[in-house]
Design a protein around this motif. Sequence first.
Motif, short mmCIF file in Angstrom:
data_model
loop_
_atom_site.label_atom_id
_atom_site.label_comp_id
_atom_site.label_asym_id
_atom_site.label_seq_id
_atom_site.Cartn_x
_atom_site.Cartn_y
_atom_site.Cartn_z
N ILE A 316 0.84 -1.21 0.00
CA ILE A 316 0.00 0.00 0.00
C ILE A 316 0.86 1.25 0.00
N THR A 335 -2.54 12.08 2.05
CA THR A 335 -2.40 10.63 1.88
C THR A 335 -2.29 9.93 3.22
N THR A 339 -6.56 6.99 1.23
CA THR A 339 -5.79 6.34 0.17
C THR A 339 -6.30 6.82 -1.19
N ASP A 341 -7.49 6.91 -5.03
CA ASP A 341 -8.28 5.90 -5.73
C ASP A 341 -7.43 4.93 -6.54
N PHE A 344 -5.62 2.59 -4.25
CA PHE A 344 -6.60 1.68 -3.65
C PHE A 344 -7.02 0.59 -4.63
N GLU A 345 -7.31 0.98 -5.86
CA GLU A 345 -7.75 0.01 -6.86
C GLU A 345 -6.65 -0.99 -7.20
N VAL A 348 -6.61 -3.46 -4.26
CA VAL A 348 -7.83 -4.26 -4.18
C VAL A 348 -7.92 -5.25 -5.33
N THR A 423 -16.57 2.43 -5.55
CA THR A 423 -16.30 3.06 -4.26
C THR A 423 -17.48 3.86 -3.75
N GLY A 430 -15.53 5.44 2.02
CA GLY A 430 -14.61 6.35 1.34
C GLY A 430 -14.70 7.75 1.91
#
Length: 493
Positions: A316, A335, A339, A341, A344-345, A348, A423, A430
């Motif tokens: 991360i 930050t 996080t 986008d 994050f994506e 994930v 999200t 979020g």
Amino acid sequence: MQVPSSEYAEFLHCKGKKFTDFDEVRHEIEAETDRVTGMNKGISSIPINLRVYSPHVLNLTLIDLPGITKVPVGDQPPDIEYQIREMIMQFITRENCLILAVTPANTDLANSDALKLAKEVDPQGLRTIGVITKLDLMDEGTDARDVLENKLLPLRRGYVGVVNRSQKDIDGKKDIKAAMLAERKFFLSHPAYRHIADRMGTPHLQKVLNQQLTNHIRDTLPNFRNKLQGQLLSIEHEVEAYKNFKPEDPTRKTKALLQMVQQFAVDFEKRIEGSGDQVDTLELSGGAKINRIFHERFPFEIVKMEFNEKELRREISYAIKNIHGIRQVIHIFLTGLFTPDMAFEAIVKKQIVKLKGPSLKSVDLVMQELINTVKKCTKKLANFPRLCEETERIVANHIREREGKTKDQVLLLIDIQVSYINTNHEDFIGFANAQQRSSQVHKKTTIGNQVIRKGWLTISNIGIMKGGSKGYWFVLTAESLSWYKDDEVSHRK
């Protein structure tokens, strides 16, 4: 020895021929033995069947088994002892027979091979009767009284002593009746046996055998009847499977074939839906096992996936830094709170892809259970091997074809989830939802400016902050964002 016409004997290998002279019977036994085993003491497990008809004999079936031979002689094989032992075991292990353990009185009873074998197959002694022979050949001054009184090596059914004709008596053609009279006289005149003479001798052994066999048949008959009824039901079931099959009528063949295929389809559907006429009480199978795969095995495989929190945090961190590039200094504070986008994506999506392994494994387990179900359903077609084999092959191939398409569909669903990370979903916390939930909490509570988050933060290389990197205490509330020199919140920056 000529006997009355009402008494005769027949051999199974000489059907239709009646023997009225028992000397001929003896010669025929010897001749048949030589024909089967040879002329030099060979052995064979093929029995010689002799049936004697007489008003003076009891309705008994006797099997004369050979004694254990330790050393092979003549044409006997090297493993003669093992072969004879196996031959004896074939008969004495049957639950519906009595065992006559014959032992000579002039040998040590503890070394009796007959009693040893009887003990192996009948440890409770329910089927064993001891027979002591050659009582007239014991050394002078010795007797077998303790044995016959069942004191030395007790048997539940006891011992019976007999005195048979010697080889000299047989060669001299001594009459059986005369031999039995001599036997009776021996027991009555012997000081060690006269008190038990009424329980000794061949006539008493015949009565004991007849009574014991009658009692044994009475005890085993219920189980024997149940076994026969079970076999009858099994045969009737097999006949039921063939009743629609008539070779002379081609239309009935087709009808029977269609009925069996339709029955297979019904059985398969019932096993999957759980409404079958036969319920397995030993293990899960069919639809129940598939349900378990979906609701227990699949979640377990997901939980079992390796997850290293330290490594994930490192990923991360790298993802966030790589997303900002040279803009990292400007956004470093934000930050620390949320996080981006793209980062994050990236993280994930990598986790979602890990679902492919457990998902495909579940498909394999379901497919295997379907094939096992097919095999169970085709058991009813066992009477038609080719039909059973072809049915199983065709259905299994169809399931395997569906397996490939199912896996493609599972991978497509995972790709769909990877393609778009929603999200804005209500379950996702979020920035927008956090702000919305914060405002909702603010409305519900009487507290004015609620603190959302606070903690230490390092800020570096910003023009307004002289002196390089410094640590500040930040406080994020529902209405403002502030940072201080220390956690006492005394010097606001």
